[in-house]
Design a protein around this motif. Structure first.
Motif, mmCIF file in Angstrom:
data_model
loop_
_atom_site.group_PDB
_atom_site.id
_atom_site.type_symbol
_atom_site.label_atom_id
_atom_site.label_comp_id
_atom_site.label_asym_id
_atom_site.label_seq_id
_atom_site.Cartn_x
_atom_site.Cartn_y
_atom_site.Cartn_z
ATOM 1 N N THR A 180 17.887 -6.504 15.597
ATOM 2 C CA THR A 180 18.290 -5.485 14.515
ATOM 3 C C THR A 180 17.258 -5.465 13.363
ATOM 4 N N PHE A 194 22.360 -1.207 4.288
ATOM 5 C CA PHE A 194 22.364 -0.679 5.624
ATOM 6 C C PHE A 194 22.945 0.828 5.285
ATOM 7 N N ASP A 199 21.663 3.639 7.999
ATOM 8 C CA ASP A 199 21.515 2.981 9.352
ATOM 9 C C ASP A 199 22.843 2.490 9.726
ATOM 10 N N PHE A 200 23.803 3.116 10.270
ATOM 11 C CA PHE A 200 25.080 2.498 10.618
ATOM 12 C C PHE A 200 25.553 1.751 11.648
ATOM 13 N N GLU A 201 24.273 1.711 12.857
ATOM 14 C CA GLU A 201 24.215 0.770 13.761
ATOM 15 C C GLU A 201 23.934 -0.599 13.004
ATOM 16 N N GLY A 202 22.769 -0.658 12.389
ATOM 17 C CA GLY A 202 22.528 -1.703 11.822
ATOM 18 C C GLY A 202 23.952 -2.446 10.710
ATOM 19 N N TRP A 203 24.434 -1.497 10.173
ATOM 20 C CA TRP A 203 25.597 -1.916 9.266
ATOM 21 C C TRP A 203 26.605 -2.470 10.147
ATOM 22 N N ARG A 204 26.854 -1.772 11.291
ATOM 23 C CA ARG A 204 28.168 -2.612 12.396
ATOM 24 C C ARG A 204 27.423 -3.811 12.880
ATOM 25 N N ALA A 205 26.062 -3.940 12.928
ATOM 26 C CA ALA A 205 25.506 -5.161 13.550
ATOM 27 C C ALA A 205 25.836 -6.425 12.493
ATOM 28 N N SER A 208 29.650 -7.347 11.949
ATOM 29 C CA SER A 208 30.111 -8.083 13.261
ATOM 30 C C SER A 208 29.445 -9.638 12.884
#
Length: 343
Positions: A180, A194, A199-205, A208
């Protein structure tokens, strides 16, 4: 004078009254670091096999060749100028290291406190509404387990179950995984940065990665929060104004939320401030277990290396945050109960 200006003036006076305590923390930490075993000059001179000249050179660079009062005076002058010294471990100014790592610790602490409050307050209310019941005993048992199990044990158990056995959690290797890309630094809080970057993919990473360490810290502080909430609610539910509200036929929900909970919130605010300050300074085990790059693990590494400046800077930072947290709690007192002033 408006209420906001009056509150700001009182808060300023309260902060100024805390400055002697901060000075005492500075002096005590400085003296404590000097009486601890180990010579930092020997450590940073490549160990006990280093020559005397090399050790003396490093000792002069660190200012350890000066008398103790002179060292203390120079340190206090540097702190007054905003200079916390330089870390010999990282080679960077301590203020820069703390600025870099503090958002990671704050993000973890805020997330853990949010989870703890979201769990503990309802548990305390339910236990108070049915004292002596199975639910009440279950809440007490849960609180006892949360206090008895150390954070590093619960953290390792959560990693074993959710990462190793079930595969739900990501690698416990920091704030984000290696695949990421970090967002542009705006606040230092990855969830916020994020989101600002879209960058919502980065936010989810990042979210998590945050869940397990935050839940580990929350487990340890649910107990005091739930017990204080239960005790405060029991006291409030047994008061005269609650009995009066019941006698005039108000709904049970209105009595619990508007009357009982509002009057029971002051002790909860007090313990929340104490818990937050404790979590921020004592989450070193969680940071180590999950490889979290926070200020507590930074201070521990410096302490093991006899690196004075980072430890002193960390203690001063924690004392300053503790003063601010108590000031915020006092202001929230006045909001929750206008009869109480910030003084």
């Amino acid at each position: 004078m408006s209420q906001v200006a009056l509150t700001a003036r009182r808060a300023g006076r309260r902060f100024l009254s805390s400055l002697p305590a901060l000075l005492g923390v500075l002096v005590f930490t400085f003296l404590l670091m000097r009486v601890l075993p180990g010579d930092p000059a020997v450590f940073f001179a490549s160990g006990p096999t280093a020559g005397k000249e090399e050790i003396e050179t490093i000792r002069k660079q660190m200012g350890l060749d000066k008398p103790m009062p002179e060292q203390l005076g120079r340190y206090l002058v540097d702190v007054a100028q905003g200079n916390l010294g330089r870390s010999l471990t990282t080679g960077q100014p301590v203020s820069a290291d703390l600025k870099e790592r503090l958002p990671a610790s704050l993000e973890l602490t805020f997330a853990a406190l949010f989870i703890a409050l979201l769990s503990a307050v309802p548990l305390g209310i339910v236990a108070a509404l049915r004292p002596g019941s199975v639910v009440d005993h279950g809440v007490r048992l849960l609180c006892a387990l949360g206090v008895c199990v150390p954070t590093f044990v619960s953290g390792l158990l959560l990693i074993y179950v959710f990462y190793y056995l079930l595969g739900y959690a990501p690698d416990p290797t920091g704030r984000v995984d290696i695949f990421t890309s970090l967002p542009p630094r705006a606040t230092g809080f990855l969830l916020i940065d994020f989101a600002l970057a879209g960058d919502f993919e980065g936010w989810r990473a990042a979210a998590s990665q945050l869940i397990l360490p935050a839940f580990t810290m929350a487990l340890f502080v649910v107990a005091p929060l739930a017990r204080i909430t239960r005790a405060a609610m029991l006291s409030s539910l047994g008061s005269d104004f609650v009995r009066t509200a019941r006698s005039i036929g108000l709904s049970r929900w209105r009595i619990i939320v508007v009357y009982a909970l509002r009057n029971a919130i002051l002790p909860v605010l007090t313990i929340t401030g104490i818990v937050f300050s404790t979590m921020l300074g004592a989450n070193v085990l969680v940071e180590k277990v999950f490889s979290w790059p926070g200020v507590a693990s930074y201070a521990l590494d410096a302490l093991l290396a006899s690196d004075y400046a980072p430890v002193q800077g960390f203690v001063l930072l924690m004392a300053f945050i503790f003063v601010l947290v108590n000031l915020v709690i006092d202001i929230l007192y006045g909001i929750a109960d206008p009869r109480i002033s910030v003084e």
